[in-house]
Design an enzyme around this catalytic site. Structure first.
Site, PDB file in Angstrom:
ATOM      1  N   CYS A   1     -11.903  18.214  -4.256  1.00  0.00           N
ATOM      2  CA  CYS A   1     -10.387  18.663  -4.447  1.00  0.00           C
ATOM      3  C   CYS A   1      -9.913  17.519  -4.781  1.00  0.00           C
ATOM      4  CB  CYS A   1     -10.046  18.948  -2.992  1.00  0.00           C
ATOM      5  SG  CYS A   1      -9.870  17.526  -1.917  1.00  0.00           S
TER       6      CYS A   1
ATOM      7  N   SER B   1     -10.453  12.469 -12.664  1.00  0.00           N
ATOM      8  CA  SER B   1      -9.354  12.521 -13.479  1.00  0.00           C
ATOM      9  C   SER B   1      -9.719  12.537 -14.634  1.00  0.00           C
ATOM     10  CB  SER B   1      -8.494  11.409 -13.271  1.00  0.00           C
ATOM     11  OG  SER B   1      -7.884  11.509 -12.060  1.00  0.00           O
TER      12      SER B   1
ATOM     13  N   GLY C   1     -15.557  15.752 -10.374  1.00  0.00           N
ATOM     14  CA  GLY C   1     -14.775  14.885  -9.609  1.00  0.00           C
ATOM     15  C   GLY C   1     -13.467  15.483  -9.260  1.00  0.00           C
ATOM     16  N   HIS C   2     -12.824  14.578  -8.361  1.00  0.00           N
ATOM     17  CA  HIS C   2     -11.260  14.933  -8.016  1.00  0.00           C
ATOM     18  C   HIS C   2     -10.357  14.842  -9.101  1.00  0.00           C
ATOM     19  CE1 HIS C   2     -10.265  10.581  -7.708  1.00  0.00           C
ATOM     20  NE2 HIS C   2     -11.141  10.488  -7.106  1.00  0.00           N
ATOM     21  N   ASN C   3      -9.524  15.658  -9.194  1.00  0.00           N
ATOM     22  CA  ASN C   3      -8.501  15.925 -10.242  1.00  0.00           C
ATOM     23  C   ASN C   3      -8.973  16.147 -11.778  1.00  0.00           C
ATOM     24  OD1 ASN C   3      -7.163  13.839  -8.009  1.00  0.00           O
ATOM     25  ND2 ASN C   3      -5.518  14.777  -9.096  1.00  0.00           N
TER      26      ASN C   3
END
Length: 315
Positions: free
Chosen positions: A207, A248, A228-230
């Site tokens: 998330c 990201s 991974g996140h974002n």
């Protein structure tokens, strides 16, 4: 929390402002009532236009804030963000409303659906599946055994997720003290999986810290992939087994990642780019093409280099 309560909790300079702070967000995405932060100078330009009510930042950067935005000063803004993030972390179960199950859906007896979750029509939710509070599952979705969908995540229509995959687990984020201790940065965003996506077995999609990690329409993700996140995975992209995206990373549409290829974080990959197996991306790719190796290079150059190396070894 009131802003003055946050300032006192973090040990910042005395703040008397009683603005109610409802959440945390990035400088770019923050709105009135949210608090943001600046811990990396490359994001300074986003200070000028932020709509945040308050920003945690070094004292030397206060002059960059728009009029009316309250500054909470610190030499370690990222550490304060990590400490504060726990205060805004959502509970695992926060709803007392029974889950909604659409017509024609089959829920196996050992699946667990938390209160507040919504499942669409004609879904198959198999043994051991967990669906968290406020999660939304669209129509005609198949979740194979032991899939976990964390709270607030959204899954579109005609999505298939194979056994053991985890959607919405915490991203790997920590602030580090001067003594080398690790302070958790709570991940308060979610995952959005759009229509017609298929995800293989034992794949993880983290998330977002704030906002959403997004898997766009029609993407196909193999077994044992880490996102991974974002991250944002563009439409109709293909990620082959054991590939990985650091936080990201943004993939354009129709990107192909070969087995065990990977990217560093905060990069963008041009649409219709192919990354050969075991390639490593450390800089953004702005021109579509086929790339190989580490350090990364055009695939045809990599092939020539391998041929020359082989000749040297033969001599």
């Amino acid at each position: 929390m009131k802003l003055y309560e946050i300032a006192a909790f973090l040990g910042c300079s005395e703040i008397k402002d009683s603005i109610e702070i409802t959440g945390m967000n990035t400088l770019r995405d923050a709105s009135e009532g949210e608090i943001s932060f600046l811990s990396d100078s490359k994001y300074e330009k986003e200070l000028f236009d932020t709509k945040a009510s308050a920003v945690i930042l070094p004292a030397s950067k206060i002059h960059l804030l728009p009029f009316g935005v309250v500054a909470l000063t610190s030499d370690e803004p990222y550490m304060l963000v990590a400490i504060l993030s726990k205060q805004f972390a959502k509970p695992v179960q926060s709803s007392t409303v029974s889950p909604v199950i659409g017509e024609g859906s089959c829920i196996y007896p050992t699946a667990h659906i938390e209160n507040g979750a919504t499942i669409g029509k004609n879904c198959t939710i198999m043994s051991g599946v967990y669906i968290g509070s406020e999660a939304v599952v669209g129509d005609d979705v198949i979740l194979y055994p032991n899939v976990s969908v964390y709270r607030d995540c959204k899954i579109g229509n005609r999505v298939m997720i194979h056994a053991g995959s985890v959607i919405g687990s915490d991203g790997f984020g920590y602030a580090h003290t001067k003594l080398g201790e690790h302070v958790k940065l709570y991940q308060n965003g979610n995952v959005i999986i759009e229509d017609d996506v298929e995800i293989g077995a034992n794949t993880t999609v983290d998330c977002a810290v704030f906002g959403s990690t997004i898997i766009k329409q029609g993407s196909k993700i193999d077994n044992l992939v880490q996102i991974g996140h974002n991250c944002i995975v563009g439409e109709y992209s293909i990620l082959v087994s054991q590939s990985g995206l650091a936080g990201s990373t943004t993939l354009g549409r129709n990107v192909v990642m070969g087995g065990q290829s990977a990217t560093a974080g905060h990069l963008s990959i041009a649409p219709f780019t192919t990354l050969a197996a075991r390639s490593g991306v450390t800089k953004s790719i702005v021109t579509k093409g086929v790339y190989s190796g580490f350090p990364l290079m055009e695939h045809k150059i990599w092939l020539k280099m391998q041929a020359k190396l082989a000749k040297i070894l033969e001599s």
